[in-house]
Design a protein around this motif. Structure first.
Motif, short mmCIF file in Angstrom:
data_model
loop_
_atom_site.label_atom_id
_atom_site.label_comp_id
_atom_site.label_asym_id
_atom_site.label_seq_id
_atom_site.Cartn_x
_atom_site.Cartn_y
_atom_site.Cartn_z
N ALA A 98 0.97 -1.35 0.03
CA ALA A 98 -0.10 0.26 -0.18
C ALA A 98 1.00 0.77 0.07
CB ALA A 98 -1.19 0.53 1.57
N VAL A 99 0.09 2.04 -0.42
CA VAL A 99 1.10 4.21 -0.06
C VAL A 99 0.19 4.99 0.23
CG1 VAL A 99 0.43 4.22 -2.40
CG2 VAL A 99 2.49 5.01 -1.52
N LEU A 100 0.19 5.26 1.05
CA LEU A 100 -0.37 6.48 1.71
C LEU A 100 0.69 7.87 1.01
CD1 LEU A 100 -1.27 6.76 5.23
CD2 LEU A 100 0.31 8.64 4.31
N CYS A 101 -0.03 9.20 0.61
CA CYS A 101 0.64 10.18 0.57
C CYS A 101 0.09 11.38 0.72
CB CYS A 101 1.78 9.97 -0.82
SG CYS A 101 0.79 9.57 -2.62
N VAL A 102 0.81 12.75 0.14
CA VAL A 102 0.37 13.88 -0.14
C VAL A 102 0.77 13.95 -1.21
CG1 VAL A 102 -0.23 16.45 0.61
CG2 VAL A 102 0.11 14.60 2.59
N GLU A 103 -0.09 13.59 -2.70
CA GLU A 103 0.51 14.14 -3.45
C GLU A 103 0.21 15.99 -4.08
OE1 GLU A 103 -0.65 11.42 -7.02
OE2 GLU A 103 -2.54 12.21 -6.02
N LYS A 104 -0.43 16.58 -2.96
CA LYS A 104 -0.30 18.48 -3.83
C LYS A 104 -1.00 19.17 -2.18
CE LYS A 104 -4.31 18.74 -5.66
NZ LYS A 104 -4.88 19.28 -7.44
N VAL A 105 0.10 20.10 -1.89
CA VAL A 105 -0.57 20.93 -1.23
C VAL A 105 -1.58 21.32 -0.91
CG1 VAL A 105 -0.77 22.98 0.72
CG2 VAL A 105 1.64 21.63 -0.21
N VAL A 106 -3.55 21.06 -0.45
CA VAL A 106 -4.22 21.73 -0.37
C VAL A 106 -4.75 23.12 -1.72
CG1 VAL A 106 -4.85 22.29 1.80
CG2 VAL A 106 -7.16 21.42 0.16
N PRO A 107 -5.31 23.24 -2.33
CA PRO A 107 -4.82 25.02 -2.25
C PRO A 107 -5.97 25.74 -1.48
CG PRO A 107 -6.10 24.03 -4.55
CD PRO A 107 -5.71 22.65 -2.76
N LEU A 108 -5.43 27.20 -1.12
CA LEU A 108 -6.60 27.95 -0.36
C LEU A 108 -7.79 27.86 0.06
CD1 LEU A 108 -3.60 30.90 0.27
CD2 LEU A 108 -4.13 28.80 1.30
N LYS A 109 -8.42 28.15 -1.65
CA LYS A 109 -9.75 28.28 -2.70
C LYS A 109 -10.22 27.04 -1.65
CE LYS A 109 -9.35 26.02 -6.51
NZ LYS A 109 -9.19 27.11 -8.05
N GLN A 110 -9.91 26.03 -1.11
CA GLN A 110 -9.76 24.13 -0.96
C GLN A 110 -9.82 24.20 0.42
OE1 GLN A 110 -8.83 21.38 -3.54
NE2 GLN A 110 -10.99 20.90 -3.58
N TYR A 111 -8.60 25.30 1.70
CA TYR A 111 -8.02 24.68 2.49
C TYR A 111 -9.68 24.97 3.71
CZ TYR A 111 -5.57 25.07 6.56
OH TYR A 111 -4.73 24.92 8.17
N ASP A 112 -10.49 25.11 3.72
CA ASP A 112 -11.33 25.90 4.91
C ASP A 112 -12.08 24.70 4.62
OD1 ASP A 112 -10.54 27.85 5.79
OD2 ASP A 112 -12.05 29.25 5.15
N GLU A 113 -12.82 23.72 3.07
CA GLU A 113 -13.29 22.34 2.82
C GLU A 113 -12.03 21.36 3.68
OE1 GLU A 113 -14.89 21.45 -1.02
OE2 GLU A 113 -14.70 23.56 -1.35
N PHE A 114 -10.96 21.83 3.99
CA PHE A 114 -10.15 20.77 3.79
C PHE A 114 -10.15 20.10 5.16
CE2 PHE A 114 -5.91 20.46 6.19
CZ PHE A 114 -5.75 18.79 5.98
N ILE A 115 -10.50 21.62 5.97
CA ILE A 115 -9.99 21.43 7.17
C ILE A 115 -11.23 21.34 8.31
CG2 ILE A 115 -10.44 23.09 9.86
CD1 ILE A 115 -7.81 22.90 8.70
N GLN A 116 -12.60 21.13 7.73
CA GLN A 116 -13.87 20.46 8.27
C GLN A 116 -14.25 19.77 7.77
OE1 GLN A 116 -16.22 21.90 9.71
NE2 GLN A 116 -15.20 23.91 9.66
N PHE A 117 -12.87 18.90 6.93
CA PHE A 117 -13.02 17.62 7.08
C PHE A 117 -12.37 16.06 7.75
CE2 PHE A 117 -10.43 13.60 4.52
CZ PHE A 117 -11.88 13.11 4.11
#
Length: 198
Positions: A98-117
């Motif tokens: 298996a693999v686990l990674c962060v492919e790209k830093v979440v864009p600022l316009k999606q950052y609030d959504e990411f925090i909620q997630f």
């Protein structure tokens, strides 16, 4: 007992250790299993160097999780099925790898959504942007009150631009850390048992 080797890109070893710690916790209750059943999985954390030194002797029955974004990990993940891919975070597997990674830093316009997630997986996560905004609100009136802004601005114009770049790269690094923490916790809670066939 299932044995899991967590192979980390050196700079992401922290998250391999984090997952191993989550696995070692006694966090199940009488009603629910949290992540994997307590005591059913033994995890070891290896660097890529450890993996390369031992790969020839490893059985294809050995469960291996690769964490990070190195050349080796990208090669290993090229044929894997994606199980989760959201807000730049990704994990998946094929067979017993298996693999686990962060492919790209979440864009600022999606950052609030990411925090909620992320809040669904980590109650203590805080938005970096609200911290920055509140810090910015304090700094400007102080400079104006000091009456120094007009004198200072021409001298520090270039360094301020540099600070902004440094500030952005530091912020991106912190956001990536938040993404790795969230992805590791999500994998532990939602993916690990499935990957290990438990």
């Amino acid at each position: 007992m299932k044995k899991l080797i967590i192979v980390c890109d050196e700079k992401y070893r922290l998250y391999g250790d984090y997952l191993a710690q989550l696995i070692s916790m006694d966090d199940d209750t009488d009603e629910t299993t949290v992540g994997t059943k307590d005591g059913e999985v033994a995890a070891q954390v290896w660097t890529e160097k450890d993996y390369n030194n031992n790969a020839a002797q490893m059985s294809s029955n050995q469960y291996v999780l690769f964490v990070g974004n190195s050349k080796l990990i990208k090669e290993k993940s090229s044929h894997m099925n994606t199980e989760f891919n959201k807000y730049g975070m990704k994990y998946g597997w094929l067979g017993k790898q298996a693999v686990l990674c962060v492919e790209k830093v979440v864009p600022l316009k999606q950052y609030d959504e990411f925090i909620q997630f992320a809040l669904a997986y980590q109650e203590n996560i805080k938005s970096l942007l609200t911290e920055e905004k509140s810090a910015g609100k304090v700094a400007l009136p102080v400079a104006l009150a000091a009456g120094a802004l007009a004198w200072v601005a021409p001298i520090v114009a270039v360094p301020i631009a540099t600070w902004n770049i440094i500030g952005m790269s530091k912020r991106n690094k912190k956001i990536e850390e938040q993404q790795y923490n969230c992805c590791t916790m999500k994998f532990y809670l939602d993916g690990l048992s499935k990957f290990l066939g438990m």
